[in-house]
Design a protein around this motif. Structure first.
Motif, PDB file in Angstrom:
ATOM      1  N   SER A   1       0.830  -1.204   0.000  1.00  0.00           N
ATOM      2  CA  SER A   1       0.000   0.000   0.000  1.00  0.00           C
ATOM      3  C   SER A   1       0.863   1.251   0.000  1.00  0.00           C
ATOM      4  CB  SER A   1      -0.969  -0.012   1.187  1.00  0.00           C
ATOM      5  OG  SER A   1      -0.278   0.068   2.404  1.00  0.00           O
ATOM      6  N   GLY A   2       0.213   2.389  -0.021  1.00  0.00           N
ATOM      7  CA  GLY A   2       0.915   3.659  -0.055  1.00  0.00           C
ATOM      8  C   GLY A   2       1.554   3.934  -1.409  1.00  0.00           C
ATOM      9  N   GLY A   3       1.098   3.226  -2.436  1.00  0.00           N
ATOM     10  CA  GLY A   3       1.641   3.382  -3.775  1.00  0.00           C
ATOM     11  C   GLY A   3       2.509   2.219  -4.216  1.00  0.00           C
ATOM     12  N   LEU A   4       2.990   1.395  -3.290  1.00  0.00           N
ATOM     13  CA  LEU A   4       3.827   0.252  -3.658  1.00  0.00           C
ATOM     14  C   LEU A   4       3.091  -0.757  -4.530  1.00  0.00           C
ATOM     15  CD1 LEU A   4       5.950  -0.616  -0.512  1.00  0.00           C
ATOM     16  CD2 LEU A   4       6.743   0.208  -2.718  1.00  0.00           C
ATOM     17  N   GLU A   5       1.774  -0.820  -4.382  1.00  0.00           N
ATOM     18  CA  GLU A   5       1.012  -1.771  -5.191  1.00  0.00           C
ATOM     19  C   GLU A   5       1.180  -1.510  -6.686  1.00  0.00           C
ATOM     20  OE1 GLU A   5      -1.811   1.571  -4.049  1.00  0.00           O
ATOM     21  OE2 GLU A   5      -0.233   0.437  -3.068  1.00  0.00           O
ATOM     22  N   LEU A   6       1.509  -0.275  -7.047  1.00  0.00           N
ATOM     23  CA  LEU A   6       1.720   0.062  -8.461  1.00  0.00           C
ATOM     24  C   LEU A   6       2.917  -0.678  -9.045  1.00  0.00           C
ATOM     25  CD1 LEU A   6       1.066   3.897  -8.249  1.00  0.00           C
ATOM     26  CD2 LEU A   6      -0.500   2.114  -9.054  1.00  0.00           C
ATOM     27  N   LEU A   7       3.880  -1.017  -8.201  1.00  0.00           N
ATOM     28  CA  LEU A   7       5.060  -1.751  -8.655  1.00  0.00           C
ATOM     29  C   LEU A   7       4.806  -3.251  -8.751  1.00  0.00           C
ATOM     30  CD1 LEU A   7       7.783  -0.001  -6.471  1.00  0.00           C
ATOM     31  CD2 LEU A   7       7.053   0.585  -8.798  1.00  0.00           C
ATOM     32  N   PHE A   8       3.711  -3.706  -8.146  1.00  0.00           N
ATOM     33  CA  PHE A   8       3.396  -5.136  -8.074  1.00  0.00           C
ATOM     34  C   PHE A   8       2.061  -5.423  -8.769  1.00  0.00           C
ATOM     35  CE2 PHE A   8       6.433  -4.433  -4.699  1.00  0.00           C
ATOM     36  CZ  PHE A   8       7.246  -5.548  -4.778  1.00  0.00           C
ATOM     37  N   SER A   9       2.001  -5.106 -10.047  1.00  0.00           N
ATOM     38  CA  SER A   9       0.825  -5.378 -10.887  1.00  0.00           C
ATOM     39  C   SER A   9      -0.443  -4.700 -10.377  1.00  0.00           C
ATOM     40  CB  SER A   9       0.574  -6.883 -11.017  1.00  0.00           C
ATOM     41  OG  SER A   9       1.684  -7.524 -11.568  1.00  0.00           O
ATOM     42  N   ASN A  10      -0.293  -3.645  -9.607  1.00  0.00           N
ATOM     43  CA  ASN A  10      -1.428  -2.896  -9.057  1.00  0.00           C
ATOM     44  C   ASN A  10      -2.361  -3.791  -8.233  1.00  0.00           C
ATOM     45  OD1 ASN A  10      -2.498  -0.367  -8.643  1.00  0.00           O
ATOM     46  ND2 ASN A  10      -3.981  -0.560 -10.302  1.00  0.00           N
ATOM     47  N   GLU A  11      -1.772  -4.794  -7.578  1.00  0.00           N
ATOM     48  CA  GLU A  11      -2.530  -5.694  -6.706  1.00  0.00           C
ATOM     49  C   GLU A  11      -2.084  -5.496  -5.271  1.00  0.00           C
ATOM     50  OE1 GLU A  11      -2.796  -9.792  -7.966  1.00  0.00           O
ATOM     51  OE2 GLU A  11      -2.463  -9.181 -10.050  1.00  0.00           O
ATOM     52  N   ARG A  12      -2.993  -5.008  -4.449  1.00  0.00           N
ATOM     53  CA  ARG A  12      -2.669  -4.733  -3.047  1.00  0.00           C
ATOM     54  C   ARG A  12      -2.455  -6.009  -2.235  1.00  0.00           C
ATOM     55  NH1 ARG A  12      -3.975   0.060  -0.399  1.00  0.00           N
ATOM     56  NH2 ARG A  12      -4.724  -1.179   1.328  1.00  0.00           N
ATOM     57  N   ASN A  13      -3.283  -6.993  -2.452  1.00  0.00           N
ATOM     58  CA  ASN A  13      -3.229  -8.236  -1.682  1.00  0.00           C
ATOM     59  C   ASN A  13      -2.782  -9.378  -2.581  1.00  0.00           C
ATOM     60  OD1 ASN A  13      -4.431  -7.241   0.882  1.00  0.00           O
ATOM     61  ND2 ASN A  13      -6.148  -6.797  -0.473  1.00  0.00           N
TER      62      ASN A  13
END
Length: 130
Positions: free
Chosen positions: A12-24
């Motif tokens: 979260s906090g924008g990091l999900e954008l680096l991981f295929s936009n998947e939070r979980n």
């Protein structure tokens, strides 16, 4: 190999954008991993098989899977772009809060924390433009 562990991940906090936009997400990793944190699969592994199953340590030595290994695994297999925004000098970049089962990773030994099946690891970026 002595088995695998399921690790739950939250970005979260924008990091999900680096991981295929998947939070979980969840990742299956081996219980024992190369001591040198090598995460590269042998040529016999297929892209549909979790990549860590066929990891071959370059030194032949193994250790119990720890958070340091997980960080390398995430960089090498789940991170889609800009690894410099996630890792720096072999660890998590400053400005990223890491929680292990809702506890600050600094209280759990940081990278040396030995992972357990169904651990939840949360990565929160505290850096924002402005």
């Amino acid at each position: 190999m002595a088995g695998t562990m399921m690790i739950k991940l939250v970005f979260s906090g924008g990091l999900e954008l680096l991981f295929s936009n998947e939070r979980n997400q969840s990742v299956l990793i081996p219980s024992f991993v190369p001591s040198d944190n090598s995460t590269h699969s042998s040529p016999s592994s297929s892209s549909s098989t979790p990549s860590s199953y066929n990891d071959t340590p370059s030194t032949g030595e193994t250790k119990a899977a720890d958070l340091e290994y997980l960080i390398y695994h995430l960089r090498d297999h789940l991170l889609k772009e800009r690894p410099e925004l996630f890792m720096e000098n072999g660890t998590i970049r400053p400005g990223i809060l890491v929680l292990i089962n809702n506890t600050d990773w600094e209280l759990e030994g940081e990278g040396s924390y030995q992972l357990r099946n169904n651990d939840e690891i949360v990565f929160i970026s505290t850096l924002h433009g402005g």
